[in-house]
Design a protein around this motif. Structure first.
Motif, PDB file in Angstrom:
ATOM      1  N   ALA A 171      10.135  -4.165   7.602  1.00  0.00           N
ATOM      2  CA  ALA A 171      11.216  -3.451   6.828  1.00  0.00           C
ATOM      3  C   ALA A 171      11.222  -3.471   5.422  1.00  0.00           C
ATOM      4  O   ALA A 171      10.982  -2.793   5.044  1.00  0.00           O
ATOM      5  N   LEU A 172       9.571  -4.001   5.077  1.00  0.00           N
ATOM      6  CA  LEU A 172       9.285  -4.122   3.699  1.00  0.00           C
ATOM      7  C   LEU A 172       8.875  -2.817   3.313  1.00  0.00           C
ATOM      8  O   LEU A 172       8.819  -1.883   2.471  1.00  0.00           O
ATOM      9  N   ALA A 173       8.136  -2.000   4.605  1.00  0.00           N
ATOM     10  CA  ALA A 173       7.754  -0.823   3.879  1.00  0.00           C
ATOM     11  C   ALA A 173       8.821   0.063   3.913  1.00  0.00           C
ATOM     12  O   ALA A 173       8.186   1.358   3.792  1.00  0.00           O
ATOM     13  N   GLY A 174       9.672   0.160   5.158  1.00  0.00           N
ATOM     14  CA  GLY A 174      10.725   0.659   5.053  1.00  0.00           C
ATOM     15  C   GLY A 174      12.015   0.781   3.646  1.00  0.00           C
ATOM     16  O   GLY A 174      13.355   1.171   3.690  1.00  0.00           O
ATOM     17  N   SER A 178      11.926  -0.055  -6.319  1.00  0.00           N
ATOM     18  CA  SER A 178      11.203  -0.723  -5.205  1.00  0.00           C
ATOM     19  C   SER A 178      11.527  -1.768  -4.438  1.00  0.00           C
ATOM     20  O   SER A 178      12.241  -2.280  -5.191  1.00  0.00           O
ATOM     21  N   THR A 179      11.267  -2.304  -3.191  1.00  0.00           N
ATOM     22  CA  THR A 179      11.818  -3.465  -2.840  1.00  0.00           C
ATOM     23  C   THR A 179      10.607  -4.038  -3.805  1.00  0.00           C
ATOM     24  O   THR A 179      11.478  -5.419  -4.149  1.00  0.00           O
ATOM     25  N   ALA A 184      17.714  -3.263  12.134  1.00  0.00           N
ATOM     26  CA  ALA A 184      18.520  -3.932  10.705  1.00  0.00           C
ATOM     27  C   ALA A 184      18.081  -2.450  10.122  1.00  0.00           C
ATOM     28  O   ALA A 184      18.360  -1.206   9.647  1.00  0.00           O
ATOM     29  N   ALA A 185      16.160  -2.399  10.098  1.00  0.00           N
ATOM     30  CA  ALA A 185      15.123  -1.574   9.599  1.00  0.00           C
ATOM     31  C   ALA A 185      15.579  -0.365  10.190  1.00  0.00           C
ATOM     32  O   ALA A 185      16.191   0.537   9.174  1.00  0.00           O
ATOM     33  N   GLY A 186      16.019  -0.361  11.733  1.00  0.00           N
ATOM     34  CA  GLY A 186      16.963   1.541  11.812  1.00  0.00           C
ATOM     35  C   GLY A 186      17.387   1.721  11.702  1.00  0.00           C
ATOM     36  O   GLY A 186      18.590   2.829  11.685  1.00  0.00           O
ATOM     37  N   GLN A 187      18.814   0.617  11.036  1.00  0.00           N
ATOM     38  CA  GLN A 187      20.243   1.499  10.862  1.00  0.00           C
ATOM     39  C   GLN A 187      20.253   1.577   9.547  1.00  0.00           C
ATOM     40  O   GLN A 187      21.397   1.337   8.218  1.00  0.00           O
TER      41      GLN A 187
END
Length: 423
Positions: free
Chosen positions: A193-196, A292-293, A165-168
């Motif tokens: 994922a959070l860092a992304g 940001s997240t 999912a992060a890669g998408q």
């Protein structure tokens, strides 16, 4: 006669076995969730959260929300909305496969809650209808056997789905399936994922009486992940919502969801509550792309409708997610900072002398004021009573004593009733 009947029975059994072996493998798989029906009223969860109040500002446009669950099947509510999918579910040990994108229906229902489109004559619609869906399938036609609790998923399987999912470029990742075991791979996947810059929202799982003690849901228990519990239509915690790792709650019992293949049905579970929070996160991300997240997560927590138990409750967390307030409410920037402890310092000799002088000045002022009031009262009395006193030559002003009237010692004869004065 006995031999003949036994032979017939054996022959029938052989025919039945042959018929079973001739059935294709998909028909042997777990019976999948049937299509739904037409439900026209607006669902109670939609009335409660009222995400449409935020749609003039944001519909979640441009956001890619990953649903990590049982897959996403065809549905009119999701037509053209699924922009990517991956199947990382472990193979069935018996080789059974229904051939359906979503046999159990959880992923389709969660995706519909997040981004379901408006259809004519139907009250149901998604929280963020402008968002797009990424489907990561981590459960096949049934949950893995022998897992505790029964609906648990391997942590490494979830890690693979989160990495995909992060890669998408998912801006929000909704982990509707739960693992009750942690792993280094899962922790690393969540951190990546959070860092992304993805908001990670995860279900706390559905508790049952057979759960082993100390059951902890992952990735809901990981730092930075928003754990989601479920409430009823009366805003009470559902009987199955697992307490302890809850940050927010949302509708999760008797909720209306799209079914695989079409139509609507009702369902229950923290997986669906997670979808409501993920939809709210997509609304915020679309309207406030600069956040940001961490800022998005703080905004969702800060604008939640408080529960009766107060903020920080093990069951309610910060309260019920509020999509409208999360998008439009004004909040202070940054994280709350605790005030430093109050300290006292000894007064200097100069400060003490100033305080004494101030006290003396205050006492003198009060004394002069009292004297002035007394003098004014005396002058007023002289002005009012002076002329009267001069007229009496300053004698007492008491009234004269009344004259005494003596009664006769020997009373005369009584007169008649009307008196005979003329006689």
């Amino acid at each position: 006669m006995y031999v003949t009947r036994r032979a017939q029975a054996l022959s029938c059994a052989a025919l039945a076995l042959a018929a079973v072996t001739a059935v294709p493998a998909p028909a042997l798989a777990q019976q999948c969730l049937p299509s739904g029906e037409q439900i026209t009223p607006v669902p109670w969860a939609q009335d409660l959260l009222a995400p449409d109040l935020a749609w003039q500002a944001s519909t979640g446009q441009g956001q890619r929300v990953a649903v990590i669950s049982t897959g996403v099947d065809d549905s009119p509510f999701l037509a053209g909305k699924v922009v990517g999918s991956a199947d990382v579910a472990p193979a069935d040990p018996y080789g059974r496969d229904s051939g359906k994108a979503d046999c159990l229906g959880t992923g389709t229902g969660a995706a519909g809650i997040i981004a379901g489109a408006e259809l004519p004559g139907i009250g149901f619609r998604g929280v963020a209808p402008g968002a797009r869906i990424l489907s990561a399938k981590v459960v096949g036609d049934s949950h893995p056997t022998g897992s505790q609790p029964a609906d648990a998923v391997s942590p490494d399987t979830l890690a693979d789905a989160i990495d995909w999912a992060a890669g998408q470029d998912a801006s929000v990742i909704a982990v509707s399936s739960v693992s009750y075991r942690d792993s280094a791979r899962l922790r690393d996947a969540v951190r990546r994922a959070l860092a992304g810059d993805a908001v990670v929202v995860a279900a706390v799982g559905d508790a049952s009486q057979n759960d082993p003690p100390g059951t902890t849901p992952y990735p809901a228990a990981h730092p930075g992940v928003l754990g989601v519990g479920a409430i009823t239509r009366t805003t009470e915690i559902t009987r199955f919502s697992r307490p302890g790792e809850v940050d927010l709650v949302a509708p999760g019992e008797d909720v209306v969801v799209p079914r695989p293949g079409g139509g609507l049905g009702t369902a229950a579970g923290t997986a669906y509550a997670t979808a409501y929070v993920a939809g709210a996160a997509a609304l915020v991300r679309a309207y406030r792309p600069q956040l940001s997240t961490e800022d998005v997560a703080r905004r969702l927590l800060a604008t939640a409708t408080p529960a009766s138990e107060g903020t920080g409750s093990a069951a309610y967390g910060h309260g019920i997610v509020n999509p409208h307030q999360a998008v439009l409410a004004g909040t202070a920037a940054g994280a709350p900072v605790a005030l430093p402890p109050m300290t006292t310092e000894a007064a200097t000799a100069e400060e003490l002398a100033r305080q004494r002088e101030t006290a003396r000045s205050t006492t003198l002022a009060f004394g002069l004021t009292a004297a002035g009031v007394a003098l004014a009262a005396l002058l007023a009395a002289v002005a009012v009573f002076g002329p009267r006193g001069r007229r009496r030559r300053w004698r007492s002003g008491r009234a004269a004593a009344p004259m005494a009237h003596r009664e006769p010692e020997t009373p005369g004869p009584l007169g008649g009733l009307f008196g005979d004065r003329g006689r």
